[in-house]
Motif scaffolding. Structure first.
Motif, short mmCIF file in Angstrom:
data_model
loop_
_atom_site.label_atom_id
_atom_site.label_comp_id
_atom_site.label_asym_id
_atom_site.label_seq_id
_atom_site.Cartn_x
_atom_site.Cartn_y
_atom_site.Cartn_z
N HIS A 40 0.85 -1.19 0.00
CA HIS A 40 0.00 0.00 0.00
C HIS A 40 0.88 1.24 0.00
O HIS A 40 1.66 1.45 0.93
CB HIS A 40 -0.97 -0.03 1.19
CG HIS A 40 -2.12 -0.97 0.96
ND1 HIS A 40 -2.01 -2.33 1.13
CD2 HIS A 40 -3.38 -0.73 0.51
CE1 HIS A 40 -3.18 -2.89 0.81
NE2 HIS A 40 -4.02 -1.95 0.45
N LEU A 41 0.74 2.04 -1.06
CA LEU A 41 1.54 3.25 -1.23
C LEU A 41 0.74 4.45 -0.75
O LEU A 41 -0.38 4.69 -1.22
CB LEU A 41 1.92 3.41 -2.70
CG LEU A 41 2.74 4.66 -3.05
CD1 LEU A 41 4.15 4.57 -2.47
CD2 LEU A 41 2.80 4.87 -4.56
N GLY A 42 1.32 5.20 0.19
CA GLY A 42 0.68 6.41 0.68
C GLY A 42 1.40 7.63 0.16
O GLY A 42 2.63 7.66 0.09
N VAL A 50 -3.49 9.73 0.42
CA VAL A 50 -4.13 8.78 -0.48
C VAL A 50 -3.36 7.47 -0.35
O VAL A 50 -2.13 7.47 -0.41
CB VAL A 50 -4.11 9.26 -1.95
CG1 VAL A 50 -4.71 8.21 -2.87
CG2 VAL A 50 -4.86 10.57 -2.09
N VAL A 51 -4.07 6.37 -0.12
CA VAL A 51 -3.44 5.07 0.06
C VAL A 51 -3.99 4.12 -1.00
O VAL A 51 -5.19 3.85 -1.01
CB VAL A 51 -3.71 4.50 1.47
CG1 VAL A 51 -3.10 3.11 1.63
CG2 VAL A 51 -3.17 5.45 2.54
N LEU A 52 -3.11 3.64 -1.88
CA LEU A 52 -3.56 2.77 -2.96
C LEU A 52 -2.74 1.49 -3.00
O LEU A 52 -1.52 1.52 -2.76
CB LEU A 52 -3.44 3.50 -4.31
CG LEU A 52 -4.31 4.74 -4.50
CD1 LEU A 52 -4.03 5.39 -5.85
CD2 LEU A 52 -5.80 4.40 -4.39
N HIS B 40 -5.47 -0.54 5.61
CA HIS B 40 -4.29 0.32 5.74
C HIS B 40 -4.74 1.76 5.91
O HIS B 40 -5.41 2.32 5.04
CB HIS B 40 -3.37 0.14 4.53
CG HIS B 40 -2.56 -1.12 4.62
ND1 HIS B 40 -3.08 -2.36 4.27
CD2 HIS B 40 -1.30 -1.36 5.08
CE1 HIS B 40 -2.15 -3.29 4.49
NE2 HIS B 40 -1.07 -2.71 4.97
N PRO B 49 3.40 11.14 4.51
CA PRO B 49 2.37 10.14 4.77
C PRO B 49 2.89 8.99 5.63
O PRO B 49 4.07 8.64 5.55
CB PRO B 49 2.02 9.62 3.37
CG PRO B 49 3.27 9.82 2.58
CD PRO B 49 3.95 11.05 3.14
N VAL B 51 1.53 5.05 6.58
CA VAL B 51 0.54 4.04 6.25
C VAL B 51 0.74 2.84 7.16
O VAL B 51 1.80 2.21 7.13
CB VAL B 51 0.65 3.60 4.77
CG1 VAL B 51 -0.35 2.51 4.45
CG2 VAL B 51 0.47 4.80 3.84
N CYS B 84 -7.02 8.40 5.03
CA CYS B 84 -7.45 7.54 3.93
C CYS B 84 -7.36 6.11 4.45
O CYS B 84 -6.35 5.73 5.04
CB CYS B 84 -6.55 7.74 2.71
SG CYS B 84 -7.04 6.74 1.28
N THR B 86 -7.86 2.11 3.40
CA THR B 86 -7.94 1.26 2.21
C THR B 86 -7.93 -0.21 2.58
O THR B 86 -7.11 -0.64 3.39
CB THR B 86 -6.75 1.59 1.28
OG1 THR B 86 -6.82 2.97 0.91
CG2 THR B 86 -6.78 0.73 0.02
N VAL B 110 -11.42 2.31 -1.07
CA VAL B 110 -10.65 3.45 -0.56
C VAL B 110 -11.63 4.47 0.03
O VAL B 110 -12.53 4.93 -0.67
CB VAL B 110 -9.83 4.10 -1.70
CG1 VAL B 110 -9.04 5.30 -1.18
CG2 VAL B 110 -8.88 3.08 -2.34
N HIS B 112 -12.08 8.10 2.02
CA HIS B 112 -11.46 9.38 2.39
C HIS B 112 -12.33 10.08 3.43
O HIS B 112 -13.55 9.98 3.39
CB HIS B 112 -11.38 10.31 1.17
CG HIS B 112 -10.59 9.79 0.03
ND1 HIS B 112 -9.23 9.90 -0.04
CD2 HIS B 112 -10.97 9.14 -1.09
CE1 HIS B 112 -8.80 9.35 -1.16
NE2 HIS B 112 -9.84 8.87 -1.83
#
Lengths: 219, 219
Positions: A40-42, A50-52, B40, B49, B51, B84, B86, B110, B112
């Protein structure tokens, strides 16, 4: 860096909560990263995180991430914004004698830093190979490698494993002494990820066998 | 909100990349959240950030998160910083005829927003129940519920599911037309999480049987 280079050189990568769960060996970091498929990239966009989820690959002390050149998160990371990249494995559900002490067994790695856009053609190929081989070992040489158009559409980012932390929980619940006489069951229900039967693409000719790199895959 | 209330009321919760993977039903959001065990949580600390993996529970259109009152991320979230959250399920490794089209089948949600600190005693219990039952169904009533000291040590946060997006990839690889005649195997290797044999706590008396809530657990 060798596997004996310590982790945690900075305050933010020092495990603060439940410090006994912290691991300080670089080998532990590699193990957690290598065992995962998705991280998970923040990133901060407009002041908000934003965490995807994203795939990745590791080559030594570099984690490679990729994505479309049009993705806002990738563009922000490419511009040098700080990122956080986290990989977590859930190993078990911890049943306790009290609701409070219910927990999870897990391994997690948290990497902090600023990503670097990879522009050198040779490193780009090496990074994409690491990404492909991490997801699907053997696929880089067995399948068609990226052509010029595909390379142009792909942003490749490199994140150094300089600032990272690893946290691991294992074992039974940590119930209060006073609850140990309770008749309530306590223990761990282990979890693991398994692969199912390969599902051939409907467009595949009938005589193409499932290769060993797929049949033998463990995760 | 009913399950027919649409998602994606804002630009940042609108799926931009590969928009055909976006889902717009609230029921899809619930399904992804309910099927997960760990999420996460992203938050901005000192401009960067962070996470971290965390358990959660859902009650209607509220996701509950908890943690130690001493955790920096929880404190920042409690102070109203944007977060965020996720949740991602990895469903399969997608093997393509080209390295470029290798992919993963997944479901991700996701969310927010800004979290709200839950202070009302009744909602705090309801939130902790949702968290416990999400992780370990049946455990809230079967085990000792939180006492005053445990409640005081626990920060409970509520995150509304107002602004959320869901993305799902399923099916075979999306190879280029020109690669379809290739003799390379292509398809999906499905992944799933399974539970193992329950491991009793070593401190458990021998005559305590594994309860149905553990034996019958599926994830």
């Amino acid at each position: 860096m060798s596997t004996t280079t310590p982790l945690s050189p900075t305050p933010r990568s020092t495990v603060r909560r439940l410090g006994d769960r912290g691991r300080t060996d670089r080998a532990d970091l590699y193990a957690v990263l290598d065992a995962g498929l998705v991280g998970h990239l923040g990133i901060v966009l407009g002041g908000a995180p934003v965490v995807l989820p994203t795939g990745y690959g590791r080559d030594g002390d570099t984690v490679y991430l990729h994505g479309s050149t049009g993705a806002a998160t990738l563009r922000a990371a490419a511009a040098g914004a700080p990122v956080c990249f986290t990989v977590t494995h859930l190993d078990g559900i911890v049943y306790a004698r009290s609701a409070f002490h219910h927990s999870m067994n897990y391994r997690s790695a948290v990497v902090h830093g600023a990503a670097r856009v990879v522009t050198d053609p040779a490193e780009r190929l090496r990074g994409l190979e690491a990404l492909t081989e991490h997801l699907a070992p053997g696929s880089w040489t067995a399948t068609r490698q990226p052509d010029r158009k595909e390379l142009a559409a792909t942003a490749l980012l490199a994140l150094d494993l300089t600032e990272a932390s690893v946290k691991v929980r294992t074992g039974p619940p940590g119930d209060d002494e006073a609850d140990l006489a309770s008749p309530v069951w306590a223990g761990v229900l282990p979890l693991r990820t398994v692969v199912g039967e390969p599902e051939p693409c409907p467009l595949l000719p009938e005589d193409v066998p499932v290769p060993d790199r797929v049949l033998g895959r463990r995760v």
